[in-house]
Design a protein around this motif. Structure first.
Motif, PDB file in Angstrom:
ATOM      1  N   GLY A 125     -10.652  26.875  -5.861  1.00  6.69           N
ATOM      2  CA  GLY A 125     -10.103  26.532  -7.167  1.00  6.69           C
ATOM      3  C   GLY A 125     -10.761  27.296  -8.296  1.00  6.69           C
ATOM      4  O   GLY A 125     -10.088  27.783  -9.210  1.00  6.69           O
ATOM      5  N   LEU A 126     -12.068  27.410  -8.261  1.00  7.80           N
ATOM      6  CA  LEU A 126     -12.789  28.127  -9.314  1.00  7.80           C
ATOM      7  C   LEU A 126     -12.423  29.603  -9.340  1.00  7.80           C
ATOM      8  O   LEU A 126     -12.519  30.259 -10.382  1.00  7.80           O
ATOM      9  N   ARG A 127     -11.988  30.124  -8.206  1.00  8.66           N
ATOM     10  CA  ARG A 127     -11.581  31.529  -8.131  1.00  8.66           C
ATOM     11  C   ARG A 127     -10.081  31.703  -8.348  1.00  8.66           C
ATOM     12  O   ARG A 127      -9.571  32.825  -8.343  1.00  8.66           O
ATOM     13  N   GLY A 128      -9.381  30.581  -8.534  1.00 10.91           N
ATOM     14  CA  GLY A 128      -7.947  30.649  -8.767  1.00 10.91           C
ATOM     15  C   GLY A 128      -7.152  31.100  -7.567  1.00 10.91           C
ATOM     16  O   GLY A 128      -6.071  31.686  -7.706  1.00 10.91           O
ATOM     17  N   LEU A 129      -7.673  30.842  -6.370  1.00  7.00           N
ATOM     18  CA  LEU A 129      -6.981  31.261  -5.156  1.00  7.00           C
ATOM     19  C   LEU A 129      -5.721  30.421  -4.917  1.00  7.00           C
ATOM     20  O   LEU A 129      -5.572  29.326  -5.464  1.00  7.00           O
ATOM     21  N   SER A 130      -4.844  30.925  -4.110  1.00  8.41           N
ATOM     22  CA  SER A 130      -3.571  30.273  -3.818  1.00  8.41           C
ATOM     23  C   SER A 130      -3.771  28.853  -3.271  1.00  8.41           C
ATOM     24  O   SER A 130      -4.484  28.652  -2.282  1.00  8.41           O
ATOM     25  N   VAL A 131      -3.126  27.892  -3.926  1.00  4.37           N
ATOM     26  CA  VAL A 131      -3.207  26.508  -3.470  1.00  4.37           C
ATOM     27  C   VAL A 131      -2.590  26.365  -2.082  1.00  4.37           C
ATOM     28  O   VAL A 131      -3.111  25.645  -1.220  1.00  4.37           O
ATOM     29  N   LYS A 132      -1.493  27.059  -1.861  1.00  2.00           N
ATOM     30  CA  LYS A 132      -0.823  27.005  -0.559  1.00  2.00           C
ATOM     31  C   LYS A 132      -1.737  27.522   0.546  1.00  2.00           C
ATOM     32  O   LYS A 132      -1.836  26.906   1.619  1.00  2.00           O
ATOM     33  N   GLN A 133      -2.432  28.623   0.283  1.00  2.00           N
ATOM     34  CA  GLN A 133      -3.321  29.179   1.296  1.00  2.00           C
ATOM     35  C   GLN A 133      -4.525  28.280   1.535  1.00  2.00           C
ATOM     36  O   GLN A 133      -4.963  28.100   2.681  1.00  2.00           O
ATOM     37  N   THR A 134      -5.058  27.699   0.464  1.00  2.00           N
ATOM     38  CA  THR A 134      -6.178  26.764   0.609  1.00  2.00           C
ATOM     39  C   THR A 134      -5.772  25.586   1.475  1.00  2.00           C
ATOM     40  O   THR A 134      -6.504  25.160   2.374  1.00  2.00           O
ATOM     41  N   SER A 135      -4.584  25.063   1.230  1.00  2.00           N
ATOM     42  CA  SER A 135      -4.073  23.938   2.013  1.00  2.00           C
ATOM     43  C   SER A 135      -3.935  24.310   3.482  1.00  2.00           C
ATOM     44  O   SER A 135      -4.297  23.530   4.378  1.00  2.00           O
ATOM     45  N   MET A 136      -3.429  25.503   3.749  1.00  2.00           N
ATOM     46  CA  MET A 136      -3.262  25.954   5.132  1.00  2.00           C
ATOM     47  C   MET A 136      -4.613  26.107   5.824  1.00  2.00           C
ATOM     48  O   MET A 136      -4.765  25.748   7.000  1.00  2.00           O
TER      49      MET A 136
END
Length: 230
Positions: A125-136
């Motif tokens: 989150g702090l790096r603004g990474l893809s929420v979809k990818q984080t969830s996966m």
């Protein structure tokens, strides 16, 4: 004469029976008042189960003077105070992302896990990474834990991002944890930093990592849900 002997035998039997009953009552009283630990010990499994805390610097206890001040260690103290058959393993790692966690989890699963506590995603989150990818990535971690330990109990620790990340991103990021918890039937703490995030006196100078006092609140936040799993 025979009648006298018979009465004597009956009388002796009654005396012996009374003594026996008295001894039994005395033994019961001892077991219920003087020695309750023996009965309680039978209810406690012989095998100690591992509680694996898998997460970031928040779990690792970044910046603390003593790692015993980190919330997993504080939870271990609660477990010991209640004489519960669990051992806490702190597998927090500073800077860990969900992608890195996905590659690290297999090594940790070489040991059996009875309860799995997932605190991962904050660095995404702090790096603004893809929420979809984080969830996966987090789903992949959960799948591997369940495959290796089919009877494992699961606890998800939710995280939230500051408003400067944008309303859309912060909303989607917050919801990914509740969605995963619901999908995988996990116990759920909506926000690990509840009562600590944004409170200067409870955070270190970086404004991100809790102080020792802040860690105590984190421990309480987690314990509310974890206690029911133990």
């Amino acid at each position: 004469m025979l009648r006298i002997k018979t009465l004597a035998i009956v009388t002796l039997a009654c005396i012996l029976s009374a003594c026996s009953n008295a001894e039994k009552k005395e033994e019961v009283n001892k077991n219920t008042s003087g020695r309750p630990a023996r009965a309680a010990a039978k209810a406690i499994p012989d095998t100690i189960q591992n509680v694996l805390f898998f997460g970031t610097s928040l779990t690792a206890g970044y910046g603390l003077e003593d790692q015993a001040q980190a919330y997993p260690a504080l939870i271990q103290k609660k477990i010991e105070a209640l004489n519960l058959p669990y051992r806490v393993i702190n597998a927090g790692l500073s800077g860990e992302t969900s992608a890195a966690g996905k590659t690290r989890i297999d090594w940790l699963l070489k040991q059996p896990v009875g309860v799995f506590v997932l605190e991962l995603g904050a660095n995404d989150g702090l790096r603004g990474l893809s929420v979809k990818q984080t969830s996966m990535n987090l789903q992949a971690v959960i799948d591997r834990v369940k495959k290796k330990n089919p009877e494992v109990k699961l606890l998800m620790l939710g995280m939230q991002m500051p408003p400067n990340m944008g309303a859309k991103y912060t909303t989607e990021f917050k919801e990914l944890f509740s969605n995963l918890a619901s999908k995988n039937q996990m116990a759920y703490v909506p926000f690990l930093l509840e009562g600590v995030g944004g409170v200067p006196k409870l955070n270190q100078q970086d404004g991100i990592h809790p102080t020792a006092e802040g860690q105590k609140i984190l421990a309480e936040n987690v314990w509310k849900e974890l206690e029911g799993l133990l």
